[in-house]
Scaffold this motif. Structure first.
Motif, PDB file in Angstrom:
ATOM      1  N   ALA A   1       0.083   9.614 -13.994  1.00  0.00           N
ATOM      2  CA  ALA A   1       0.470   8.000 -14.418  1.00  0.00           C
ATOM      3  C   ALA A   1       0.799   7.190 -13.101  1.00  0.00           C
ATOM      4  O   ALA A   1       0.506   6.183 -12.684  1.00  0.00           O
ATOM      5  N   ARG A   2       1.800   7.953 -12.245  1.00  0.00           N
ATOM      6  CA  ARG A   2       2.110   7.534 -10.817  1.00  0.00           C
ATOM      7  C   ARG A   2       0.867   7.356  -9.811  1.00  0.00           C
ATOM      8  O   ARG A   2       0.774   6.163  -9.376  1.00  0.00           O
ATOM      9  N   SER A   3      -0.046   8.124  -9.969  1.00  0.00           N
ATOM     10  CA  SER A   3      -1.196   8.034  -8.993  1.00  0.00           C
ATOM     11  C   SER A   3      -1.823   6.652  -9.455  1.00  0.00           C
ATOM     12  O   SER A   3      -2.420   6.126  -8.611  1.00  0.00           O
TER      13      SER A   3
ATOM     14  N   ALA B   1      -7.998   6.691 -14.650  1.00  0.00           N
ATOM     15  CA  ALA B   1      -7.459   8.033 -14.618  1.00  0.00           C
ATOM     16  C   ALA B   1      -8.791   8.756 -14.786  1.00  0.00           C
ATOM     17  O   ALA B   1      -8.804  10.031 -14.527  1.00  0.00           O
ATOM     18  N   VAL B   2      -9.862   8.325 -15.049  1.00  0.00           N
ATOM     19  CA  VAL B   2     -11.016   9.105 -14.931  1.00  0.00           C
ATOM     20  C   VAL B   2     -11.386   9.587 -13.532  1.00  0.00           C
ATOM     21  O   VAL B   2     -11.905  10.802 -13.495  1.00  0.00           O
TER      22      VAL B   2
ATOM     23  N   MET C   1       1.016  -1.209  -0.013  1.00  0.00           N
ATOM     24  CA  MET C   1      -0.112  -0.014  -0.135  1.00  0.00           C
ATOM     25  C   MET C   1       1.001   1.310  -0.127  1.00  0.00           C
ATOM     26  O   MET C   1       1.853   1.436   0.520  1.00  0.00           O
ATOM     27  N   HIS C   2       0.556   2.359  -0.770  1.00  0.00           N
ATOM     28  CA  HIS C   2       1.144   3.327  -0.697  1.00  0.00           C
ATOM     29  C   HIS C   2       1.001   4.224   0.482  1.00  0.00           C
ATOM     30  O   HIS C   2      -0.056   4.350   1.087  1.00  0.00           O
ATOM     31  N   THR C   3       1.861   5.300   0.974  1.00  0.00           N
ATOM     32  CA  THR C   3       1.617   5.997   1.876  1.00  0.00           C
ATOM     33  C   THR C   3       0.592   6.959   1.741  1.00  0.00           C
ATOM     34  O   THR C   3       0.414   7.549   0.812  1.00  0.00           O
ATOM     35  N   PRO C   4      -0.488   7.182   2.575  1.00  0.00           N
ATOM     36  CA  PRO C   4      -1.494   8.114   2.376  1.00  0.00           C
ATOM     37  C   PRO C   4      -1.106   9.517   2.619  1.00  0.00           C
ATOM     38  O   PRO C   4      -0.234   9.853   3.223  1.00  0.00           O
ATOM     39  N   VAL C   5      -1.508  10.230   1.397  1.00  0.00           N
ATOM     40  CA  VAL C   5      -1.168  11.489   1.471  1.00  0.00           C
ATOM     41  C   VAL C   5      -1.928  12.652   2.296  1.00  0.00           C
ATOM     42  O   VAL C   5      -3.055  12.024   2.911  1.00  0.00           O
ATOM     43  N   THR C   6      -1.581  13.831   2.784  1.00  0.00           N
ATOM     44  CA  THR C   6      -2.114  14.553   3.713  1.00  0.00           C
ATOM     45  C   THR C   6      -3.599  14.802   3.189  1.00  0.00           C
ATOM     46  O   THR C   6      -4.401  15.084   4.034  1.00  0.00           O
ATOM     47  N   ALA C   7      -3.651  14.898   1.966  1.00  0.00           N
ATOM     48  CA  ALA C   7      -5.196  15.319   1.641  1.00  0.00           C
ATOM     49  C   ALA C   7      -5.981  14.223   1.810  1.00  0.00           C
ATOM     50  O   ALA C   7      -7.273  14.610   1.910  1.00  0.00           O
ATOM     51  N   ALA C   8      -5.654  13.157   2.013  1.00  0.00           N
ATOM     52  CA  ALA C   8      -6.932  12.351   2.443  1.00  0.00           C
ATOM     53  C   ALA C   8      -7.070  11.931   3.702  1.00  0.00           C
ATOM     54  O   ALA C   8      -7.167  10.937   4.343  1.00  0.00           O
ATOM     55  N   GLN C   9      -7.325  13.115   4.452  1.00  0.00           N
ATOM     56  CA  GLN C   9      -7.874  13.139   5.924  1.00  0.00           C
ATOM     57  C   GLN C   9      -9.520  13.028   5.568  1.00  0.00           C
ATOM     58  O   GLN C   9      -9.978  13.523   4.380  1.00  0.00           O
TER      59      GLN C   9
END
Lengths: 256, 244
Positions: B110-112, B97-98, B1-9
């Motif tokens: 693309a990385r996301s 990507a949608v 799993m990739h690390t959660p970004v701060t926006a995903a609160q």
């Protein structure tokens, strides 16, 4: 049976028929006046190719077909898009178009000759009119039958109207538009044959009519074969386009 | 799993005296509800009880007849439908990507997409057509499409209803996993009581347009279906649903 064997097997039937036909002609069972031998047709083709008249006639006929297809097809496509996405345009245009659709376009031939004379524009007009309806109808139908759940998904995911059209509506209608194109191609050649046979001074149809005057059955037969080949060529080209554009669909994927 | 970004609160949301009528038919009658940031809430109820309507109102898909909703930021909310609703003419990566609101043209996008596909265990399938995937895999792609934009609110409208029992349990584990690592607020509408108990911190029963039961679920995770406490809760909720 393997794929390669099947590809060869489909040629057996036509080859047997050709050999029987050639044999029957050579032994005098079929008079050349009724049906010339395949080799005679081939020789006529060779003769007219060398004289330059056959390539010229093919080019003239193909150009007529193509110009008519482009004009009638693009108008049909544009109106199909319009009535497909706009309820207003649908209410204004579709009932009239559906009414006109019931007139066989070849019935207009005498009228078209009065309007345009026996000019190039008359033949192109008829072809354009003939290809218009299948492309219009199938574009309209394709757009109207795009899965509404996908459209809702696009809306929920914030697609702009333009994105909705380009990414969901148009790709969703494409299979149906191709069906329209294939119908249109059939009508295109049919219309051209009639138009060229009745009123033309060049083209395959004209070649056939001239040959009839001099009872050159081989040339008449040749023109029929050329029409068949051109029709087959157009159909195969559409198939290739379908395989490319509809590769996502199991129904169209190569080898499927 | 990739690390959660701060926006995903997670997003904290509230509904106050929410009503919805279709013509003369009242589907929701004055629902008030507050959901804490990062919470996992399940909404269960009989068919036609209004649970899906409540979800659609919460994320702003449909307007309420009366009442108000607070805290919902449309651009940070994503919905997973019961059906995958993938574009059949776009490959898996382009479908994901949608969820970014655009084609994944930049390397970052693309990385996301790759990261979201990895989260749902389909990183190798980005180039495939949806028609080549199984039903469960398609729903995973739909989940990746919802997750790729790092939503702060994930609304799930019976997303596992059409899957077979085993695939459903796999998907429940996957969903629980991404919720725990990414910290978004999750609102799940389901008709499967066991699914609601397995996944959520709080379970709401909707009946005749009102919240008939608001039950905290404090079982330790990971939860086991055979567990007596699990079975007791399931029995309680089912009794409530069947008696009403």
């Amino acid at each position: 049976m393997s794929g390669a064997a099947r590809r060869w097997a489909i040629w057996i039937g036509p080859l047997v028929l050709l050999v029987l036909w050639q044999g029957a002609s050579s032994f005098g069972a079929i008079p050349a006046r009724i049906l010339p031998a395949p080799i005679a047709v081939l020789q006529a083709g060779l003769r007219l190719t060398l004289s330059g008249s056959l390539p010229h006639d093919i080019a003239v006929s193909s150009a007529r077909a193509l110009v008519g297809l482009v004009i009638g097809g693009s108008v049909g496509f544009a109106l199909g898009l319009l009535t497909g996405v706009s309820r207003l345009a649908q209410a204004l245009l579709d009932p009239s178009l559906q009414m006109i659709r019931n007139i066989p376009h070849l019935a207009l031939l005498p009228l078209v000759i009065i309007w345009f004379g026996v000019e190039e524009s008359a033949r192109i007009f008829l072809v354009a009119l003939g290809v218009f309806f299948p492309i219009y109808l199938n574009t309209y139908h394709g757009i109207r039958t795009v899965d509404p759940q996908l459209i809702e998904m696009g809306r929920v995911y914030g697609m702009s109207r333009w994105d909705l059209f380009g990414k969901i509506i148009l790709p969703g209608a494409l299979a149906s538009i191709f069906v329209g194109l294939r119908f249109a191609l059939g009508i295109m050649w049919l219309t051209l044959i009639v138009a060229e046979t009745l009123a033309a001074s060049s083209g395959i149809g004209h070649m056939a009519i001239q040959a009839r005057e001099f009872v050159q059955t081989d040339v008449v037969m040749l023109s029929i074969v050329i029409y068949a080949l051109l029709g087959k060529l157009a159909d195969s080209a559409t198939r290739l386009l379908e395989e490319h554009w509809l590769a996502w669909s199991p129904a169209y994927a190569k080898g499927g | 799993m990739h690390t959660p970004v701060t926006a995903a609160q997670g997003m904290a949301i509230g509904a106050f005296d929410l009503s919805k009528a279709f013509g003369s038919r009242k589907v929701l009658r004055g629902i008030s509800l507050e959901i804490a940031a990062g919470d996992f809430v399940s909404i269960v109820g009989k068919s036609g009880c209004g649970k899906s309507t409540l979800l659609r109102l919460l994320i702003g898909l449909e307007p309420a007849s009366s009442g108000r909703i607070e805290g919902v930021e449309r651009s940070a909310a994503r919905l997973v439908f019961q059906e995958p609703r993938l574009l059949p003419w776009a490959n898996v990566a382009r479908n994901v990507a949608v969820g970014l609101g655009a084609d994944a043209r930049t390397p970052e996008m693309a990385r996301s997409v790759t990261a979201a596909l990895r989260d749902v265990g389909l990183e190798a399938r980005g180039g495939d057509w949806p028609a080549m995937l199984s039903g469960g895999q398609r729903q995973r792609v739909a989940l990746a499409r919802a997750l790729v934009g790092h939503p702060r609110l994930l609304a799930l409208d019976e997303p596992l209803g059409a899957l077979d029992a085993l695939t459903r349990i796999e998907m429940q584990r996957l969903l629980e996993g991404v919720w725990r690592t990414q910290g978004f607020t999750a609102v799940l509408v389901t008709h499967d009581v066991a699914e609601a108990i397995a996944l959520s911190n709080r379970l709401l029963v909707i009946d005749h347009g009102i919240i008939a039961l608001d039950l905290p679920i404090e079982l330790p995770r990971p939860r086991r279906r055979g567990d007596p406490a699990f079975a007791a809760l399931e029995g309680l909720v089912l009794d409530h649903l069947l008696s009403s």
